[in-house]
Design a protein around this motif. Structure first.
Motif, PDB file in Angstrom:
ATOM      1  N   GLN A   1       0.835  -1.196   0.000  1.00 31.07           N
ATOM      2  CA  GLN A   1       0.000   0.000   0.000  1.00 31.07           C
ATOM      3  C   GLN A   1       0.879   1.259   0.000  1.00 31.07           C
ATOM      4  OE1 GLN A   1      -3.310  -0.047  -0.244  1.00 31.07           O
ATOM      5  NE2 GLN A   1      -3.336  -2.286  -0.234  1.00 31.07           N
ATOM      6  N   PRO A   2       0.456   2.316  -0.698  1.00 29.81           N
ATOM      7  CA  PRO A   2       1.233   3.563  -0.686  1.00 29.81           C
ATOM      8  C   PRO A   2       1.333   4.136   0.727  1.00 29.81           C
ATOM      9  CG  PRO A   2      -0.435   3.587  -2.425  1.00 29.81           C
ATOM     10  CD  PRO A   2      -0.729   2.392  -1.558  1.00 29.81           C
ATOM     11  N   VAL A   3       2.513   4.661   1.053  1.00 25.46           N
ATOM     12  CA  VAL A   3       2.749   5.185   2.402  1.00 25.46           C
ATOM     13  C   VAL A   3       1.754   6.281   2.751  1.00 25.46           C
ATOM     14  CG1 VAL A   3       4.375   6.450   3.841  1.00 25.46           C
ATOM     15  CG2 VAL A   3       5.178   4.548   2.438  1.00 25.46           C
ATOM     16  N   GLU A   4       1.509   7.194   1.835  1.00 23.23           N
ATOM     17  CA  GLU A   4       0.593   8.300   2.141  1.00 23.23           C
ATOM     18  C   GLU A   4      -0.805   7.791   2.467  1.00 23.23           C
ATOM     19  OE1 GLU A   4       1.212  11.429   2.752  1.00 23.23           O
ATOM     20  OE2 GLU A   4       3.315  10.866   2.528  1.00 23.23           O
ATOM     21  N   ARG A   5      -1.225   6.750   1.782  1.00 24.03           N
ATOM     22  CA  ARG A   5      -2.540   6.174   2.069  1.00 24.03           C
ATOM     23  C   ARG A   5      -2.559   5.561   3.464  1.00 24.03           C
ATOM     24  NH1 ARG A   5      -5.667   1.717  -1.757  1.00 24.03           N
ATOM     25  NH2 ARG A   5      -7.534   1.493  -0.459  1.00 24.03           N
ATOM     26  N   ILE A   6      -1.478   4.842   3.817  1.00 20.46           N
ATOM     27  CA  ILE A   6      -1.383   4.231   5.138  1.00 20.46           C
ATOM     28  C   ILE A   6      -1.448   5.304   6.227  1.00 20.46           C
ATOM     29  CG2 ILE A   6       0.166   2.994   6.712  1.00 20.46           C
ATOM     30  CD1 ILE A   6       1.156   1.415   4.261  1.00 20.46           C
ATOM     31  N   LEU A   7      -0.687   6.383   6.042  1.00 18.62           N
ATOM     32  CA  LEU A   7      -0.663   7.444   7.047  1.00 18.62           C
ATOM     33  C   LEU A   7      -2.018   8.126   7.167  1.00 18.62           C
ATOM     34  CD1 LEU A   7       2.788   9.121   6.287  1.00 18.62           C
ATOM     35  CD2 LEU A   7       2.261   7.444   8.063  1.00 18.62           C
ATOM     36  N   THR A   8      -2.635   8.406   6.028  1.00 20.04           N
ATOM     37  CA  THR A   8      -3.933   9.083   6.049  1.00 20.04           C
ATOM     38  C   THR A   8      -4.973   8.235   6.770  1.00 20.04           C
ATOM     39  OG1 THR A   8      -3.472  10.276   4.004  1.00 20.04           O
ATOM     40  CG2 THR A   8      -5.790  10.019   4.623  1.00 20.04           C
ATOM     41  N   GLU A   9      -5.025   6.950   6.448  1.00 23.28           N
ATOM     42  CA  GLU A   9      -6.016   6.071   7.079  1.00 23.28           C
ATOM     43  C   GLU A   9      -5.744   5.915   8.567  1.00 23.28           C
ATOM     44  OE1 GLU A   9      -5.985   2.457   4.834  1.00 23.28           O
ATOM     45  OE2 GLU A   9      -7.092   3.328   3.141  1.00 23.28           O
ATOM     46  N   ALA A  10      -4.467   5.772   8.945  1.00 25.97           N
ATOM     47  CA  ALA A  10      -4.113   5.594  10.364  1.00 25.97           C
ATOM     48  C   ALA A  10      -4.472   6.836  11.170  1.00 25.97           C
ATOM     49  CB  ALA A  10      -2.630   5.281  10.498  1.00 25.97           C
ATOM     50  N   TYR A  11      -4.146   8.021  10.651  1.00 26.73           N
ATOM     51  CA  TYR A  11      -4.386   9.248  11.402  1.00 26.73           C
ATOM     52  C   TYR A  11      -5.858   9.635  11.418  1.00 26.73           C
ATOM     53  CZ  TYR A  11       0.703   9.792  11.226  1.00 26.73           C
ATOM     54  OH  TYR A  11       2.060   9.609  11.352  1.00 26.73           O
ATOM     55  N   THR A  12      -6.586   9.218  10.396  1.00 26.91           N
ATOM     56  CA  THR A  12      -8.029   9.468  10.396  1.00 26.91           C
ATOM     57  C   THR A  12      -8.714   8.600  11.443  1.00 26.91           C
ATOM     58  OG1 THR A  12      -8.022  10.066   8.054  1.00 26.91           O
ATOM     59  CG2 THR A  12     -10.135   9.408   9.003  1.00 26.91           C
ATOM     60  N   ARG A  13      -8.317   7.340  11.520  1.00 26.62           N
ATOM     61  CA  ARG A  13      -8.922   6.419  12.484  1.00 26.62           C
ATOM     62  C   ARG A  13      -8.468   6.718  13.906  1.00 26.62           C
ATOM     63  NH1 ARG A  13     -11.500   1.891  11.632  1.00 26.62           N
ATOM     64  NH2 ARG A  13     -10.720   1.680   9.503  1.00 26.62           N
ATOM     65  N   PHE A  14      -7.200   7.065  14.064  1.00 28.79           N
ATOM     66  CA  PHE A  14      -6.631   7.304  15.398  1.00 28.79           C
ATOM     67  C   PHE A  14      -5.934   8.671  15.408  1.00 28.79           C
ATOM     68  CE2 PHE A  14      -6.338   2.602  14.854  1.00 28.79           C
ATOM     69  CZ  PHE A  14      -7.249   2.234  15.825  1.00 28.79           C
ATOM     70  N   PRO A  15      -6.681   9.753  15.608  1.00 31.84           N
ATOM     71  CA  PRO A  15      -6.075  11.093  15.589  1.00 31.84           C
ATOM     72  C   PRO A  15      -4.937  11.253  16.587  1.00 31.84           C
ATOM     73  CG  PRO A  15      -8.475  11.244  15.512  1.00 31.84           C
ATOM     74  CD  PRO A  15      -8.152   9.809  15.777  1.00 31.84           C
ATOM     75  N   ARG A  16      -4.980  10.520  17.676  1.00 25.84           N
ATOM     76  CA  ARG A  16      -3.905  10.657  18.667  1.00 25.84           C
ATOM     77  C   ARG A  16      -2.558  10.223  18.089  1.00 25.84           C
ATOM     78  NH1 ARG A  16      -5.057   8.423  24.588  1.00 25.84           N
ATOM     79  NH2 ARG A  16      -6.866   9.745  24.141  1.00 25.84           N
ATOM     80  N   LEU A  17      -2.566   9.279  17.160  1.00 31.69           N
ATOM     81  CA  LEU A  17      -1.309   8.860  16.546  1.00 31.69           C
ATOM     82  C   LEU A  17      -0.690   9.994  15.732  1.00 31.69           C
ATOM     83  CD1 LEU A  17      -2.069   5.222  15.334  1.00 31.69           C
ATOM     84  CD2 LEU A  17      -0.937   5.958  17.439  1.00 31.69           C
ATOM     85  N   LYS A  18      -1.530  10.806  15.114  1.00 30.10           N
ATOM     86  CA  LYS A  18      -0.991  11.959  14.375  1.00 30.10           C
ATOM     87  C   LYS A  18      -0.327  12.931  15.336  1.00 30.10           C
ATOM     88  CE  LYS A  18      -2.122  15.340  10.831  1.00 30.10           C
ATOM     89  NZ  LYS A  18      -3.179  15.854   9.924  1.00 30.10           N
ATOM     90  N   GLU A  19      -0.939  13.130  16.504  1.00 30.49           N
ATOM     91  CA  GLU A  19      -0.342  14.007  17.509  1.00 30.49           C
ATOM     92  C   GLU A  19       1.000  13.476  17.994  1.00 30.49           C
ATOM     93  OE1 GLU A  19      -3.161  14.284  20.652  1.00 30.49           O
ATOM     94  OE2 GLU A  19      -4.778  15.052  19.370  1.00 30.49           O
ATOM     95  N   ARG A  20       1.154  12.150  17.989  1.00 35.65           N
ATOM     96  CA  ARG A  20       2.363  11.506  18.520  1.00 35.65           C
ATOM     97  C   ARG A  20       3.290  11.016  17.399  1.00 35.65           C
ATOM     98  NH1 ARG A  20      -0.185  13.178  22.456  1.00 35.65           N
ATOM     99  NH2 ARG A  20      -0.715  11.988  24.339  1.00 35.65           N
ATOM    100  N   ARG A  21       3.102  11.458  16.177  1.00 33.49           N
ATOM    101  CA  ARG A  21       3.765  10.832  15.035  1.00 33.49           C
ATOM    102  C   ARG A  21       5.292  10.883  15.102  1.00 33.49           C
ATOM    103  NH1 ARG A  21       1.481  15.565  13.448  1.00 33.49           N
ATOM    104  NH2 ARG A  21       2.733  17.084  12.277  1.00 33.49           N
ATOM    105  N   ARG A  22       5.852  11.866  15.794  1.00 35.73           N
ATOM    106  CA  ARG A  22       7.318  11.969  15.905  1.00 35.73           C
ATOM    107  C   ARG A  22       7.849  11.269  17.157  1.00 35.73           C
ATOM    108  NH1 ARG A  22       7.541  13.053  10.757  1.00 35.73           N
ATOM    109  NH2 ARG A  22       6.703  15.102  10.175  1.00 35.73           N
ATOM    110  N   GLN A  23       6.963  10.755  17.974  1.00 33.08           N
ATOM    111  CA  GLN A  23       7.351  10.157  19.254  1.00 33.08           C
ATOM    112  C   GLN A  23       7.748   8.693  19.060  1.00 33.08           C
ATOM    113  OE1 GLN A  23       4.636  11.295  22.343  1.00 33.08           O
ATOM    114  NE2 GLN A  23       5.077   9.479  23.591  1.00 33.08           N
ATOM    115  N   LEU A  24       8.746   8.230  19.823  1.00 32.19           N
ATOM    116  CA  LEU A  24       9.132   6.827  19.766  1.00 32.19           C
ATOM    117  C   LEU A  24       7.980   5.957  20.251  1.00 32.19           C
ATOM    118  CD1 LEU A  24      12.816   6.788  21.102  1.00 32.19           C
ATOM    119  CD2 LEU A  24      12.028   6.716  18.728  1.00 32.19           C
ATOM    120  N   ALA A  25       7.734   4.869  19.521  1.00 32.00           N
ATOM    121  CA  ALA A  25       6.603   4.011  19.860  1.00 32.00           C
ATOM    122  C   ALA A  25       6.733   3.430  21.259  1.00 32.00           C
ATOM    123  CB  ALA A  25       6.471   2.882  18.836  1.00 32.00           C
TER     124      ALA A  25
END
Length: 245
Positions: A119-143
């Protein structure tokens, strides 16, 4: 002969079927003749106390462990000898117990890794951040520095990157506060509404039963009861020990 790479079977064929499945660690038999059907498009809750054989069943279904007897069918195709990679390409994805994230990578890097699915990376990121907005807030944070609930969100987002037809969830609630668990199961219900079949393994029953279409109970390596969630809930006190009911 039907092969794993052929189109999926008609909708009347279960997404997953186990027939008299046995599995063992050395001489210790853990699964002792499991029969289980997960209808296509359904959420099946698999309940049972610690040691009942639930995680071993998921290992067999996901190709991490070979059954010693019996048959595993994915979409009507016999998959006893399929590798985990082959099963993933056929539409099966598992979120393992304890979460499946790379702790030393950032949230976004974890999602980038999921692009191996094609799957294209941009699609993966868009779907992940849409479903889980908190992940977008933490996107630069170590898992590894995320809370338990946030790590579980990331695990789900990574699993969904491959657009699975069957999602296996192992002890989604482990170590999490009740409010976080309820939120995660709300997400599970939303995923199911989008057509993903789900087999969720839980020791603690109430949240899984809330979103399930069907439920089954394991004891001693066997399925000892199955039915609709309300029916199973009414019988849990007789069937199931060690849970929250």
């Amino acid at each position: 002969m039907t092969t794993l790479t052929e189109p999926v079977a008609p909708t009347r064929v279960p997404i997953l079927e186990l027939i008299d499945v046995h599995a063992a660690y050395g001489r210790i038999e853990v699964l002792r003749g499991v029969d289980l059907v997960v209808p296509r498009g359904a959420v099946m809750a698999l309940l049972g106390a610690n040691g009942a054989g639930k995680t071993t069943l998921l290992r067999v279904v996901s190709g991490l462990m070979a059954p010693t007897e019996g048959h595993v069918h994915l979409g009507g195709v016999h998959v006893n000898d399929a590798s985990p990679d082959e099963l993933t390409r056929a539409g099966l994805t598992m979120v393992p117990e304890g979460r499946g994230v790379f702790p030393n990578l950032s949230v976004e890097e974890n999602l980038w890794v999921s692009s191996y699915s094609g799957q294209p990376v941009e699609r993966i990121l868009t779907e992940a951040y849409t479903r889980f907005p908190r992940l977008k807030e933490r996107r630069r944070q170590l898992a590894g520095s995320l809370s338990g609930g946030e790590q579980q969100m990331l695990s789900l987002a990574r699993a969904l990157a491959s657009h699975p037809s069957l999602l296996l969830l192992d002890e989604l609630s482990m170590g999490l506060a009740p409010l976080i668990v309820e939120s995660l199961y709300d997400s599970v219900a939303e995923i199911a509404e989008q057509g993903v079949s789900i087999l969720v393994v839980e020791q603690f029953a109430s949240s899984a039963l809330r979103v399930a279409d069907y439920a089954a109970v394991m004891q001693g390596g066997r399925i000892v009861d199955s039915g609709e969630p309300g029916e199973i809930s009414d019988r849990l006190s007789e069937l199931y020990f060690g849970g929250s009911e």
